[in-house]
Design a protein around this motif. Structure first.
Motif, short mmCIF file in Angstrom:
data_model
loop_
_atom_site.label_atom_id
_atom_site.label_comp_id
_atom_site.label_asym_id
_atom_site.label_seq_id
_atom_site.Cartn_x
_atom_site.Cartn_y
_atom_site.Cartn_z
N TYR A 295 0.83 -1.21 0.00
CA TYR A 295 0.00 0.00 0.00
C TYR A 295 0.86 1.26 0.00
N LYS A 296 1.90 1.27 0.82
CA LYS A 296 2.78 2.44 0.88
C LYS A 296 3.47 2.68 -0.46
N LEU A 297 3.91 1.60 -1.10
CA LEU A 297 4.55 1.74 -2.40
C LEU A 297 3.55 2.23 -3.45
N ALA A 298 2.34 1.68 -3.41
CA ALA A 298 1.31 2.13 -4.36
C ALA A 298 0.99 3.60 -4.16
N LYS A 299 1.01 4.03 -2.92
CA LYS A 299 0.76 5.44 -2.62
C LYS A 299 1.85 6.33 -3.22
N ARG A 300 3.09 5.86 -3.15
CA ARG A 300 4.19 6.62 -3.75
C ARG A 300 4.08 6.63 -5.27
N VAL A 301 3.68 5.50 -5.85
CA VAL A 301 3.47 5.45 -7.30
C VAL A 301 2.40 6.45 -7.70
N PHE A 302 1.31 6.47 -6.95
CA PHE A 302 0.23 7.42 -7.24
C PHE A 302 0.73 8.86 -7.18
N ALA A 303 1.59 9.14 -6.20
CA ALA A 303 2.13 10.49 -6.06
C ALA A 303 2.97 10.87 -7.28
N PHE A 304 3.80 9.95 -7.75
CA PHE A 304 4.61 10.24 -8.94
C PHE A 304 3.72 10.42 -10.18
N CYS A 305 2.67 9.62 -10.26
CA CYS A 305 1.73 9.78 -11.38
C CYS A 305 1.07 11.16 -11.31
N MET A 306 0.73 11.59 -10.10
CA MET A 306 0.13 12.91 -9.92
C MET A 306 1.09 14.01 -10.35
N ILE A 307 2.36 13.87 -9.98
CA ILE A 307 3.35 14.89 -10.34
C ILE A 307 3.50 14.98 -11.86
N GLY A 308 3.69 13.81 -12.49
CA GLY A 308 3.84 13.80 -13.94
C GLY A 308 2.60 14.33 -14.65
N VAL B 2 5.95 -5.24 -8.82
CA VAL B 2 5.17 -4.66 -9.91
C VAL B 2 3.73 -4.36 -9.49
N LEU B 3 3.22 -5.08 -8.49
CA LEU B 3 1.83 -4.89 -8.08
C LEU B 3 1.54 -3.46 -7.62
N PRO B 4 2.40 -2.84 -6.80
CA PRO B 4 2.14 -1.44 -6.43
C PRO B 4 2.13 -0.50 -7.64
N LEU B 5 2.94 -0.79 -8.65
CA LEU B 5 2.91 0.03 -9.86
C LEU B 5 1.54 -0.04 -10.52
N ILE B 6 1.02 -1.25 -10.61
CA ILE B 6 -0.29 -1.45 -11.25
C ILE B 6 -1.39 -0.74 -10.46
N ILE B 7 -1.37 -0.89 -9.14
CA ILE B 7 -2.43 -0.30 -8.32
C ILE B 7 -2.37 1.22 -8.37
N GLY B 8 -1.19 1.79 -8.14
CA GLY B 8 -1.07 3.24 -8.12
C GLY B 8 -1.41 3.87 -9.46
N HIS B 9 -0.92 3.27 -10.54
CA HIS B 9 -1.19 3.79 -11.88
C HIS B 9 -2.67 3.65 -12.23
N ALA B 10 -3.27 2.52 -11.89
CA ALA B 10 -4.68 2.28 -12.22
C ALA B 10 -5.58 3.27 -11.49
N VAL B 11 -5.30 3.50 -10.21
CA VAL B 11 -6.12 4.45 -9.44
C VAL B 11 -5.99 5.85 -10.02
N PHE B 12 -4.77 6.23 -10.37
CA PHE B 12 -4.56 7.56 -10.96
C PHE B 12 -5.32 7.71 -12.28
N ASP B 13 -5.20 6.72 -13.15
CA ASP B 13 -5.88 6.79 -14.45
C ASP B 13 -7.39 6.79 -14.28
#
Length: 337
Positions: A158-171, A280-291
């Protein structure tokens, strides 16, 4: 597939083969989106593409489908001899591989009428192919966590997915601000897209969900995770891995125009998390939520998006608080005992 904490290191011919396979995967996964992004970028500059261009694009899609159709079953057949798996598993895996490859190939035909199912199957099949290629080299895309407790592993994810989401938000925010700035200054030499959903062909919620599945399957599993894992196993330096992945990711969003450069942070953040943690799972979760959130808010006018962001933020905060409480409960009970 190995599940050790230490990434696999290949040498000699094995390393060269892994690097070659990484390049082949990258081409298969990105060639069609890159062509579409290039066509979209050309349209911003009022380039009128000939019918032959679209004909060649269709041929490229068919070529990708043919390669996937043969490559995936070949890898699955090699992985499932009778000595390793049961006859039932052997038949199931091989039939699934052939079916996915066949559906992906059929989806390249515009007259096949597979619709969203064909789009989703194509993306998932490419992701499966990436997993099988990595597995054939002893490389894993989901490294085992050092946490033994399932709850702690989930908390880490969850923490990693949250960081992925943050990077997606920044980009995403940088690209959005770039689009708005260029619209404001009205620079003729730097045209920008009109609407992202229209640019990628999303016209309905079903379109959005299909595009979301393909995006995370292709970008996160193949372009980021599999490419990085195979290049790392082949002993390539970090700068080559970052350059390869980031250039492809930015190019995939070329239909933005110049603001696509903002997606550099989108790629850098996700790649750095994968290289450090091997998950890879946190990447998928964070990116999917952002999209998903972005896709739902994008059709709204700008001021409505800002207003809608408030309840979205409250909802995310509430869910986060409940998740953190759930993850912390076992630790609290253990401390009390």
């Amino acid at each position: 597939m190995t599940h050790s904490h230490t990434p696999v290191q290949l040498h000699g011919a094995a390393a060269r083969r892994a690097l070659l396979n990484a390049g082949a995967l990258l081409v298969l996964a990105s060639i069609t989106p890159l062509i579409n992004a290039g066509l979209g970028l050309g349209a911003l500059y009022d380039v009128h593409w000939s019918q032959r261009t679209f004909h060649y694009t269709a041929l490229v899609r068919i070529g990708v489908g043919i390669v996937v159709f043969f490559w995936l079953p070949w890898l699955v057949i090699a992985r499932t001899p009778l000595g390793r798996v049961s006859p039932r598993q052997r038949m199931l895996h091989r039939c699934a591989a052939v079916s996915c490859g066949a559906l992906s190939l059929c989806a390249t035909d515009p007259d096949a009428s597979l619709g969203h199912a064909g789009t989703v199957v194509t993306g998932v099949t490419l992701a499966w192919l990436a997993v099988e290629v990595c597995r054939s080299h002893g490389v894993t895309l989901e490294r085992a966590s050092r946490e033994k407790s399932p709850r702690l592993r989930n908390a880490e994810a969850y923490k990693l997915a949250k960081r992925v989401f943050a990077f997606c938000m920044i980009g995403g925010a940088l690209s959005f601000l770039g689009v708005q700035a260029l619209r404001w200054f009205d620079v003729d030499a730097l045209p920008v897209m009109g609407d992202q959903l229209a640019a990628i062909g999303v016209k309905s919620p079903v379109d959005l969900l299909a595009a979301l599945v393909v995006a995370v399957a292709v970008e996160d599993v193949v372009i980021v995770a599999a490419t990085a894992a195979l290049m790392t196993a082949a002993g390539r330096p970090a700068w080559q891995i970052y350059t390869t992945v980031c250039v492809i990711e930015v190019a995939l969003h070329a239909y933005f125009g110049a603001p696509a450069l903002g997606m550099l942070f989108f790629a850098l953040g996700r790649l750095s998390i994968f290289l450090r943690h091997g998950r890879v799972l946190p990447l998928i979760i964070g990116h999917a939520v952002f999209d998903l959130i972005g896709g739902l808010l994008m059709p709204l006018p700008l001021h409505h998006r800002l207003l809608a962001a408030i309840p979205v933020a409250i909802t995310i905060g509430t869910v986060e608080a409940r998740l953190l409480k759930m993850f912390a409960e076992p630790s609290a009970r253990g401390a009390a005992v």
